[in-house]
Design a protein around this motif. Structure first.
Motif, PDB file in Angstrom:
ATOM      1  N   ARG A 190      27.499  63.562  50.319  1.00 48.58           N
ATOM      2  CA  ARG A 190      27.919  63.449  48.920  1.00 48.58           C
ATOM      3  C   ARG A 190      26.780  63.766  47.965  1.00 48.58           C
ATOM      4  NH1 ARG A 190      29.968  57.830  49.474  1.00 48.58           N
ATOM      5  NH2 ARG A 190      31.340  58.107  51.227  1.00 48.58           N
ATOM      6  N   ARG A 191      25.541  63.487  48.387  1.00 44.79           N
ATOM      7  CA  ARG A 191      24.403  63.696  47.505  1.00 44.79           C
ATOM      8  C   ARG A 191      23.974  65.154  47.416  1.00 44.79           C
ATOM      9  NH1 ARG A 191      20.388  59.529  49.800  1.00 44.79           N
ATOM     10  NH2 ARG A 191      22.033  59.201  51.291  1.00 44.79           N
ATOM     11  N   PRO A 218      25.673  68.084  47.273  1.00 45.03           N
ATOM     12  CA  PRO A 218      26.294  68.872  46.193  1.00 45.03           C
ATOM     13  C   PRO A 218      25.825  68.434  44.803  1.00 45.03           C
ATOM     14  CG  PRO A 218      27.954  68.199  47.770  1.00 45.03           C
ATOM     15  CD  PRO A 218      26.689  67.475  48.126  1.00 45.03           C
ATOM     16  N   ARG A 219      25.596  67.136  44.625  1.00 40.60           N
ATOM     17  CA  ARG A 219      25.142  66.641  43.339  1.00 40.60           C
ATOM     18  C   ARG A 219      23.734  67.156  43.027  1.00 40.60           C
ATOM     19  NH1 ARG A 219      25.242  60.630  43.445  1.00 40.60           N
ATOM     20  NH2 ARG A 219      27.181  61.072  44.495  1.00 40.60           N
ATOM     21  N   GLN A 245      23.978  70.828  42.202  1.00 40.59           N
ATOM     22  CA  GLN A 245      24.540  71.014  40.866  1.00 40.59           C
ATOM     23  C   GLN A 245      23.476  70.749  39.800  1.00 40.59           C
ATOM     24  OE1 GLN A 245      27.748  68.348  39.868  1.00 40.59           O
ATOM     25  NE2 GLN A 245      28.655  69.851  38.478  1.00 40.59           N
ATOM     26  N   ARG A 246      22.693  69.702  39.978  1.00 43.11           N
ATOM     27  CA  ARG A 246      21.630  69.401  39.012  1.00 43.11           C
ATOM     28  C   ARG A 246      20.535  70.459  39.038  1.00 43.11           C
ATOM     29  NH1 ARG A 246      21.354  62.876  39.641  1.00 43.11           N
ATOM     30  NH2 ARG A 246      23.276  62.494  38.508  1.00 43.11           N
ATOM     31  N   SER A 283      25.266  75.886  42.554  1.00 42.30           N
ATOM     32  CA  SER A 283      26.268  74.845  42.349  1.00 42.30           C
ATOM     33  C   SER A 283      27.444  74.943  43.304  1.00 42.30           C
ATOM     34  CB  SER A 283      26.762  74.876  40.910  1.00 42.30           C
ATOM     35  OG  SER A 283      25.699  74.622  40.033  1.00 42.30           O
TER      36      SER A 283
END
Length: 109
Positions: free
Chosen positions: A9-10, A12-13, A16-17, A108
């Motif tokens: 889960r982390r 992709p975050r 994206q950042r 992203s």
């Protein structure tokens, strides 16, 4: 819940950042180029520290291909320096924006 799920889960975050950070850097470079071209067009006094900082910054991020003095497009005659800065730094700004969006999209995903 396994540890892999939290990491899954982390990632992709983080990507994206990172994409957003790359986009912001590229957009900032484009803004500096646009402001530099505007200052040249307005014939702003280069002795003013802020004017010098912006035009020097624009010269640093013009990718050497879009140099205001010897870039891809060269004008001669009256107001050649202004035309060269507007066109070449304008093209460089467009390249920075395009590159930023492309890299943002790739990171992203």
């Amino acid at each position: 819940m396994t540890e892999g799920n939290g990491l899954d889960r982390r990632v992709p975050r983080v990507r994206q950042r990172l994409g957003l950070l790359v986009w912001l850097v590229c957009a900032t470079c484009a803004l500096v180029l646009a402001l530099g071209a505007l200052l040249v067009a307005l014939e702003a006094d280069q002795r003013i520290v802020l004017v010098d900082a912006v035009t020097s910054g624009a010269a640093m991020v013009d990718l050497a291909v879009f140099d205001a003095g010897s870039g891809v497009v060269q004008f001669t005659g009256e107001d050649a320096a202004v035309k060269n800065a507007l066109v070449n730094w304008g093209l460089a700004a467009a390249v920075w924006l395009l590159l930023g969006r492309l890299l943002d999209g790739l990171l992203s995903r």
